[in-house]
Enzyme design. Structure first.
Site, short mmCIF file in Angstrom:
data_model
loop_
_atom_site.label_atom_id
_atom_site.label_comp_id
_atom_site.label_asym_id
_atom_site.label_seq_id
_atom_site.Cartn_x
_atom_site.Cartn_y
_atom_site.Cartn_z
N MET A 60 -19.53 37.71 -16.35
CA MET A 60 -19.27 38.36 -15.07
C MET A 60 -18.40 39.61 -15.22
SD MET A 60 -18.62 34.97 -12.70
CE MET A 60 -18.50 35.93 -11.17
N HIS A 61 -18.34 40.38 -14.16
CA HIS A 61 -17.35 41.46 -13.93
C HIS A 61 -17.58 42.75 -14.72
CE1 HIS A 61 -15.27 38.12 -12.12
NE2 HIS A 61 -14.87 37.61 -13.27
N ASP A 68 -22.30 33.56 -15.10
CA ASP A 68 -22.39 32.47 -16.08
C ASP A 68 -21.82 31.16 -15.58
OD1 ASP A 68 -19.80 33.45 -16.15
OD2 ASP A 68 -19.79 33.85 -18.30
#
Length: 495
Positions: free
Chosen positions: A77-78, A233
């Site tokens: 992520m991110h 995830d």
């Protein structure tokens, strides 16, 4: 058959399941992380694509890919993947464990005090929005060319389909999404100089977003498969482990460590550094505590000693050692929950001339368990409690580590089949859901049928004979961080 592609930090996995949800085969390719400066963490998106091609080629050697029906994706992520108007990558992706934008986080919260309420989450360097502010301030020539921002797995979806898309679980981790509406928020975007024109369309994780382009299908030797939006995830791991209803939870022992619980609504609790995001499935949300260096801490020690993780664990288990006076703070990449401190440092405490390898390995296992207890305490203060937890991630393969975590958390831990490929399994399940939903099936019925909990391999109950030992050591763990935090920040200023 259904293919799940899981883009992690250390590698890309491909997981194939049948129409009953059974894992048939998996393949993986390793990835490397670039650290050009202290607290920085980057990857070249082209390496993701090459890993995707390599994994599919390996899968083709083991099964008949003409029987595949759909593709799902999960991913770290991110990460900020920046593209120009032509879809070309402008710079390496700034990853989730990159800490360079702490100053931008503080500035955004000072300038826009209502942003935390709108996003439901504290501004932290790992999230995507402050990374864009950093690029705007430090790489203006890149920001001037910026047309699109994609998350890592969404970049793969773009390469596969030509469509720019995201899902609400992954998008919630950018700080540009309103988790209650599950869509982009104009005010949150404006705070970093962006509009919805810069963003992909947001879908539920099981929604179809497109099909493989003809050119890519031909290049990869695949049919023109439908592709679903997928998930971040952790939400994908939850789908893979059947953690889909309120009151359920899991722990992920991947590069980072995650303590994940499902909620029936968006329950924000930013003051305790709890992440409150959308789940990958409709009508569901989740809360998370995150420690940035879980299995990575053990990998770091192994690399430092020129050994493998398996060798470290084997030596420890053969020794019979169960207690050590050595303490480890696993803050190799700073820390999120509960400190939100990108300058936090990893530390071994209590070393002396009698310290051995087993002491250090055991201290690492305990230190990560203590960081997960920090997450549990933060989630508890936010009203999130579960009686038992499933485990996923590569680190979960160690029975010794699982037992330590069960005893430290004082929780029943359940290790299930497929736990080592949880996010990839979840991505494949989302592909199955999407394909069946496209045939007119009811999504809630499909979730009940296919998002079940995998077979139990082992159950770990807390060992109460270690209660006093872990309680005293955890108190020291917290005290050492508090005592050294200011010194660590001063140390970080040294050139």
């Amino acid at each position: 058959m259904y293919l799940g592609l899981d883009l992690g930090t250390s590698g890309l996995k491909g997981v194939v399941i049948d129409d009953k949800g059974n894992v048939l085969v998996q393949e993986s390719v390793s990835l490397t992380v670039s650290v050009p400066h202290a607290t920085w963490s980057e990857q070249d998106p082209e390496s993701w694509w090459q890993a995707c091609v390599d994994v599919i080629q390996r899968l083709q050697q083991r099964l008949d890919v003409s029987k595949l029906k759909a593709v799902g994706l999960s991913g770290q992520m991110h990460g900020a993947t920046l593209l120009d108007h032509h879809g070309a990558v402008l710079r390496p992706c700034i990853l989730w464990n990159d800490g360079r934008s702490q100053g931008q986080c503080q500035a955004l919260m000072a300038e826009f005090p209502d942003l935390i309420e709108r996003s439901g989450n504290l501004y932290m360097p790992g999230f995507t929005a402050p990374k864009i502010r950093w690029v705007q301030e430090n790489e203006p020539e890149v920001f001037a060319k910026l047309a699109h921002v994609l998350l890592p797995k969404d970049y793969l979806a773009f390469r596969l389909t030509g469509v720019m898309s995201s899902d609400c679980s992954d998008a919630a981790g950018t700080l540009w999404l309103n988790p209650q509406t599950r869509q982009w928020d104009d005010d949150l975007l404006a705070a970093t100089g962006l509009t919805q024109a810069n963003m992909p369309k947001v879908y539920e994780g099981c929604d179809l977003v497109g099909t493989l382009s003809e050119a890519i299908a031909q290049e990869l030797g695949l049919p023109l498969l439908p592709v679903v939006a997928g998930a971040g995830d952790n939400a994908a791991g939850a789908v893979g482990m059947g953690v889909t209803n309120p009151g359920q939870g899991f722990i992920s022992l991947g590069t980072s460590g995650v303590y994940f619980t499902v909620s029936e609504s968006h329950k924000a609790n930013p003051q305790n550094t709890v992440h409150a995001f959308c789940h990958a499935l409709p009508g569901r949300w989740h809360q998370m505590g995150v420690t940035l260096s879980a299995a990575n801490s053990l990998s770091w020690l192994a690399k430092l000693l020129d050994k493998t993780v398996v060798e470290l664990l084997d030596v420890l288990e053969d020794s019979g050692m169960q207690r050590t006076k050595v303490l480890f703070l696993p803050y190799l990449s700073g820390e999120r929950t509960p400190h939100n401190d990108p300058q936090a440092n990893g530390q071994f405490i209590g070393l002396n001339n009698t310290t051995c390898l087993e002491d250090m390995t055991l201290a690492v296992l305990e230190g990560v368990a203590f960081s997960l207890l920090d997450c549990q305490n933060a989630l508890s203060s936010a009203g999130s409690m579960v009686d038992e937890l499933s485990l996923i991630g590569g680190g979960a393969r160690s029975a010794m580590w699982r037992q330590i975590i069960a005893s430290v958390l004082n929780k029943r831990l359940i290790y299930r089949d497929g736990g080592d490929v949880g996010p990839g399994l979840g991505a494949a399940r989302l592909a199955l859901l999407g394909e069946q939903q496209g045939l007119g099936q009811n999504i809630e019925s499909l979730i009940s049928q296919y998002c079940t909990m995998p077979e139990v391999l082992e159950v770990h109950e807390p060992d109460l004979t270690f209660s006093v030992y872990y309680q005293k050591k955890y108190a020291l763990y917290r005290a050492y961080y508090q005592a050294t935090s200011k010194l660590n920040h001063e140390l970080a200023l040294l050139s």
